[in-house]
Design an enzyme around this catalytic site. Structure first.
Site, PDB file in Angstrom:
ATOM      1  N   LYS A 114       5.560   5.641  -0.958  1.00  0.00           N
ATOM      2  CA  LYS A 114       6.610   6.379  -0.346  1.00  0.00           C
ATOM      3  C   LYS A 114       8.588   5.813  -0.878  1.00  0.00           C
ATOM      4  O   LYS A 114       8.880   7.076   0.131  1.00  0.00           O
ATOM      5  CB  LYS A 114       6.777   6.613   1.262  1.00  0.00           C
ATOM      6  CG  LYS A 114       5.661   6.073   2.002  1.00  0.00           C
ATOM      7  CD  LYS A 114       5.154   5.636   3.658  1.00  0.00           C
ATOM      8  CE  LYS A 114       3.889   6.315   3.658  1.00  0.00           C
ATOM      9  NZ  LYS A 114       4.305   6.288   5.546  1.00  0.00           N
TER      10      LYS A 114
ATOM     11  N   HIS B 184       0.832  -1.208  -0.416  1.00  0.00           N
ATOM     12  CA  HIS B 184       0.034   0.142   0.524  1.00  0.00           C
ATOM     13  C   HIS B 184       0.979   1.245   0.058  1.00  0.00           C
ATOM     14  O   HIS B 184       0.492   2.041  -0.522  1.00  0.00           O
ATOM     15  CB  HIS B 184      -1.085  -0.131   0.628  1.00  0.00           C
ATOM     16  CG  HIS B 184      -0.408   0.258   2.337  1.00  0.00           C
ATOM     17  ND1 HIS B 184       0.195  -0.617   3.031  1.00  0.00           N
ATOM     18  CD2 HIS B 184      -0.434   1.130   3.657  1.00  0.00           C
ATOM     19  CE1 HIS B 184       1.043  -0.605   4.112  1.00  0.00           C
ATOM     20  NE2 HIS B 184       0.037   0.946   4.785  1.00  0.00           N
TER      21      HIS B 184
ATOM     22  N   ASP C  65      -4.812   0.041   7.789  1.00  0.00           N
ATOM     23  CA  ASP C  65      -3.424   0.335   7.900  1.00  0.00           C
ATOM     24  C   ASP C  65      -3.564   1.698   9.242  1.00  0.00           C
ATOM     25  O   ASP C  65      -3.063   2.593   9.909  1.00  0.00           O
ATOM     26  CB  ASP C  65      -3.369   1.775   6.840  1.00  0.00           C
ATOM     27  CG  ASP C  65      -2.106   2.854   6.606  1.00  0.00           C
ATOM     28  OD1 ASP C  65      -1.204   2.004   7.103  1.00  0.00           O
ATOM     29  OD2 ASP C  65      -2.541   3.595   5.398  1.00  0.00           O
TER      30      ASP C  65
HETATM   31  P1  C2E Z   1       1.372   6.420   8.523  1.00  0.00           P
HETATM   32  O1  C2E Z   1       2.506   6.416   9.757  1.00  0.00           O
HETATM   33  O2  C2E Z   1       1.596   5.628   8.172  1.00  0.00           O
HETATM   34  O3  C2E Z   1      -0.206   6.455   8.894  1.00  0.00           O
HETATM   35  C1  C2E Z   1      -1.217   5.998   8.538  1.00  0.00           C
HETATM   36  C2  C2E Z   1      -2.469   6.998   8.658  1.00  0.00           C
HETATM   37  O4  C2E Z   1      -3.063   6.999  10.055  1.00  0.00           O
HETATM   38  C3  C2E Z   1      -2.630   8.889   8.636  1.00  0.00           C
HETATM   39  O5  C2E Z   1      -2.460   8.890   6.973  1.00  0.00           O
HETATM   40  C4  C2E Z   1      -3.940   8.568   9.705  1.00  0.00           C
HETATM   41  O6  C2E Z   1      -4.630   8.721   8.620  1.00  0.00           O
HETATM   42  C5  C2E Z   1      -3.303   7.564  10.307  1.00  0.00           C
HETATM   43  N1  C2E Z   1      -2.795   7.896  11.759  1.00  0.00           N
HETATM   44  C6  C2E Z   1      -1.200   7.950  11.623  1.00  0.00           C
HETATM   45  N2  C2E Z   1      -1.101   8.997  13.464  1.00  0.00           N
HETATM   46  C7  C2E Z   1      -2.531   9.529  13.894  1.00  0.00           C
HETATM   47  C8  C2E Z   1      -2.611   9.698  15.011  1.00  0.00           C
HETATM   48  O7  C2E Z   1      -1.539   9.753  15.574  1.00  0.00           O
HETATM   49  N3  C2E Z   1      -3.807  10.428  15.241  1.00  0.00           N
HETATM   50  C9  C2E Z   1      -5.114   9.861  13.793  1.00  0.00           C
HETATM   51  N4  C2E Z   1      -6.223  10.350  14.225  1.00  0.00           N
HETATM   52  N5  C2E Z   1      -4.259   8.923  13.047  1.00  0.00           N
HETATM   53  C10 C2E Z   1      -3.360   8.870  12.787  1.00  0.00           C
HETATM   54  P2  C2E Z   1      -2.686  10.275   6.864  1.00  0.00           P
HETATM   55  O8  C2E Z   1      -2.489  11.270   7.972  1.00  0.00           O
HETATM   56  O9  C2E Z   1      -2.498  10.592   5.781  1.00  0.00           O
HETATM   57  O10 C2E Z   1      -0.432  10.234   6.788  1.00  0.00           O
HETATM   58  C11 C2E Z   1       0.055   9.232   5.617  1.00  0.00           C
HETATM   59  C12 C2E Z   1       0.660   8.851   5.951  1.00  0.00           C
HETATM   60  O11 C2E Z   1       1.939  10.680   5.863  1.00  0.00           O
HETATM   61  C13 C2E Z   1       1.722   8.407   7.115  1.00  0.00           C
HETATM   62  O12 C2E Z   1       1.553   7.495   7.198  1.00  0.00           O
HETATM   63  C14 C2E Z   1       2.811   9.168   7.463  1.00  0.00           C
HETATM   64  O13 C2E Z   1       4.286   8.980   7.199  1.00  0.00           O
HETATM   65  C15 C2E Z   1       3.486  11.148   7.413  1.00  0.00           C
HETATM   66  N6  C2E Z   1       2.768  11.590   8.300  1.00  0.00           N
HETATM   67  C16 C2E Z   1       1.223  12.031   8.653  1.00  0.00           C
HETATM   68  N7  C2E Z   1       1.289  12.998   9.446  1.00  0.00           N
HETATM   69  C17 C2E Z   1       2.865  13.032   9.919  1.00  0.00           C
HETATM   70  C18 C2E Z   1       3.606  14.152  10.528  1.00  0.00           C
HETATM   71  O14 C2E Z   1       2.932  14.668  11.501  1.00  0.00           O
HETATM   72  N8  C2E Z   1       5.012  14.001  10.853  1.00  0.00           N
HETATM   73  C19 C2E Z   1       6.025  12.736   9.858  1.00  0.00           C
HETATM   74  N9  C2E Z   1       7.540  13.072   9.950  1.00  0.00           N
HETATM   75  N10 C2E Z   1       4.606  12.370   9.044  1.00  0.00           N
HETATM   76  C20 C2E Z   1       3.402  12.326   9.087  1.00  0.00           C
HETATM   77 FE    FE Z   2      -0.259   5.531   3.343  1.00  0.00          FE
END
Ligand code: C2E
Ligand code: FE
Ligand code: SIN
Ligand code: SIN
Length: 385
Positions: free
Chosen positions: A243, A239, A330
């Protein structure tokens, strides 16, 4: 750009894969071909593990007249010694049971026999699957009628069992190869993240778990079958393959992303689709579309049910079911895990977030089924932590 090399490697990998068909297809073929000669309503294959201690119900096809098979049995396993099958495996000789009920009256009913008798099976022929004199498992043909099997049936089936064993072996080797290569590729895409291997394994387990629950609960019956479950297990780890196109500075940032950085991050579903579509294009020439689900998942796993997701803002059932399932898997895994940018939430807190987002971020049918089986999810979660 990295994505180009990546696509290229995947394409050569897939060319190899493409020359094989899946074992389930073989089984379906057998099912169609032999139904004219031998009466059966269900064919099942159970395989031995490497040290031949356990036997696992691995594949099954049914003509639809048998309720609950193969769903209720696939994936279950027994200690070989606890079943009546050890004798077959030891002697290499087939067995006919023309009246299962009478047969089980003489001995304690095994868990296995209970499942198939409950499903309405009355008679069966069971043959060991042998490869170079070594047992690898058993195949059984079973019927919802008593007294239908004769010695002639065994003769026909014995030849078949040999070819099945060979076809099976080839498919297993190829499938293992595909599998480990795909996983290696997926790991590459996130290799900069420490415990990615585990992350991919968990996504796979959660996605499969959800798909199986939906099948069990007869939700989305038109879409979910064993092939679907098999594919979601295989392809869910891809998925986030897109990245690979995201800079480390963004991917590994130990803090919240700026709006611009997040805009860049939001391209990963399309990057992923680009890689997989390049592969798919290559395959399409041979008229086969093995990556359809992988593309759906890569592209669609950040879409949201209410249309507020990315990259397209697709809504509801316009988002492929596989992507809707992986979205839940995910996010559940992201929430329960530590990330460079966040700490792990507890199991309950994570499920609360998912519950609150039902019908907004997530397909409400999926959330409902997952919450209904919360305890089973918790068990799985504990084994994966
Ligand atoms: P990921 O870390 O694998 O997170 C996948 C999805 O899990 C996120 O998609 C979000 O829908 C949910 N998620 C993750 N952490 C949280 C949380 O603390 N609270 C809630 N409610 N949902 C959460 P999203 O937001 O579209 O982000 C996609 C990817 O972008 C993430 O994959 C990560 O790689 C990156 N990302 C998102 N936010 C941040 C951030 O603040 N800092 C960094 N370094 N990367 C981020
Ligand atoms: Fe993703
Ligand atoms: C099994 O345990 O999978 C099978 C067979 C039988 O008793 O026919
Ligand atoms: C989200 O999953 O989009 C965030 C909503 C929340 O934190 O509950």
């Amino acid at each position: 750009m990295k994505i180009k090399q990546y696509s290229h490697d995947l394409i050569s990998l897939i060319e190899n894969i493409n020359n094989s068909s899946s074992f389930i297809e073989t089984l379906n073929f057998i099912n169609q071909t032999f139904s004219a000669f031998i009466p059966y309503s269900y064919i099942g294959i159970a395989l031995l593990d490497d040290d031949k201690r356990f036997i696992k119900a691995s594949y099954g096809v049914s003509d639809g007249s048998i309720k609950g098979l193969p769903e209720n049995i696939i994936g279950k396993f027994w200690e070989l010694k606890q079943t009546s099958l050890w004798e077959l495996v030891a002697t290499g000789k087939p067995r006919i049971i023309n009246d299962l009920e009478a047969y089980t009256q003489e001995k304690p009913i095994t868990a296995y026999n209970k499942i198939i008798m409950d499903a309405g099976i009355k008679a069966s022929i069971t043959l060991p699957l042998m490869l170079s004199q070594e047992p690898v498992g058993i195949i059984f043909f079973s019927s919802n009628q008593k007294n239908v099997y004769t010695k002639e049936h065994i003769e026909i089936l014995q030849t078949l069992a040999t070819s099945i064993a060979i076809s099976f072996k080839q498919n297993i080797i190829i499938e293992n190869l595909i599998y480990s290569s795909i996983m290696a590729m997926a790991k590459l895409s996130e290799a900069r993240d420490e415990d990615t291997g585990k992350h991919l394994g968990r996504i796979q387990e959660y996605s499969r778990f959800i798909a199986e629950l939906l099948m069990e609960e007869e939700q989305y019956p038109a879409e979910i079958d064993l092939k679907f479950v098999d594919e979601i297990e295989k392809f869910s780890p891809l998925h986030d393959i897109g990245k690979v196109g995201i800079r480390d500075g963004i991917l590994l940032k130990p803090a919240k992303l700026t709006a611009d950085e997040f805009e860049e991050m939001k391209k990963h579903p399309l990057y992923g689709a680009e890689v997989l579509e390049a592969v798919e294009e290559n395959i399409a020439k041979k008229g086969k579309s093995i990556f359809r689900m992988a593309i759906d998942i890569a592209k669609g796993h950040h879409e949201k049910w209410d249309g507020t997701g990315y990259p397209y803002g697709k809504k509801g059932e316009d988002i492929p079911l596989s992507a809707r399932i992986v979205a839940v898997a995910d996010v559940f895994d992201a929430l329960t895990s530590k990330r460079p940018y966040k700490e792990a939430f507890s199991f309950d807190a994570s499920l609360d977030i998912i519950r609150k987002d039902s019908g907004k971020h997530f397909d409400p049918t999926i959330v409902e089924i997952v919450l209904k089986h919360k305890e089973r999810l918790k068990k799985l979660y504990k084994t994966l932590m």
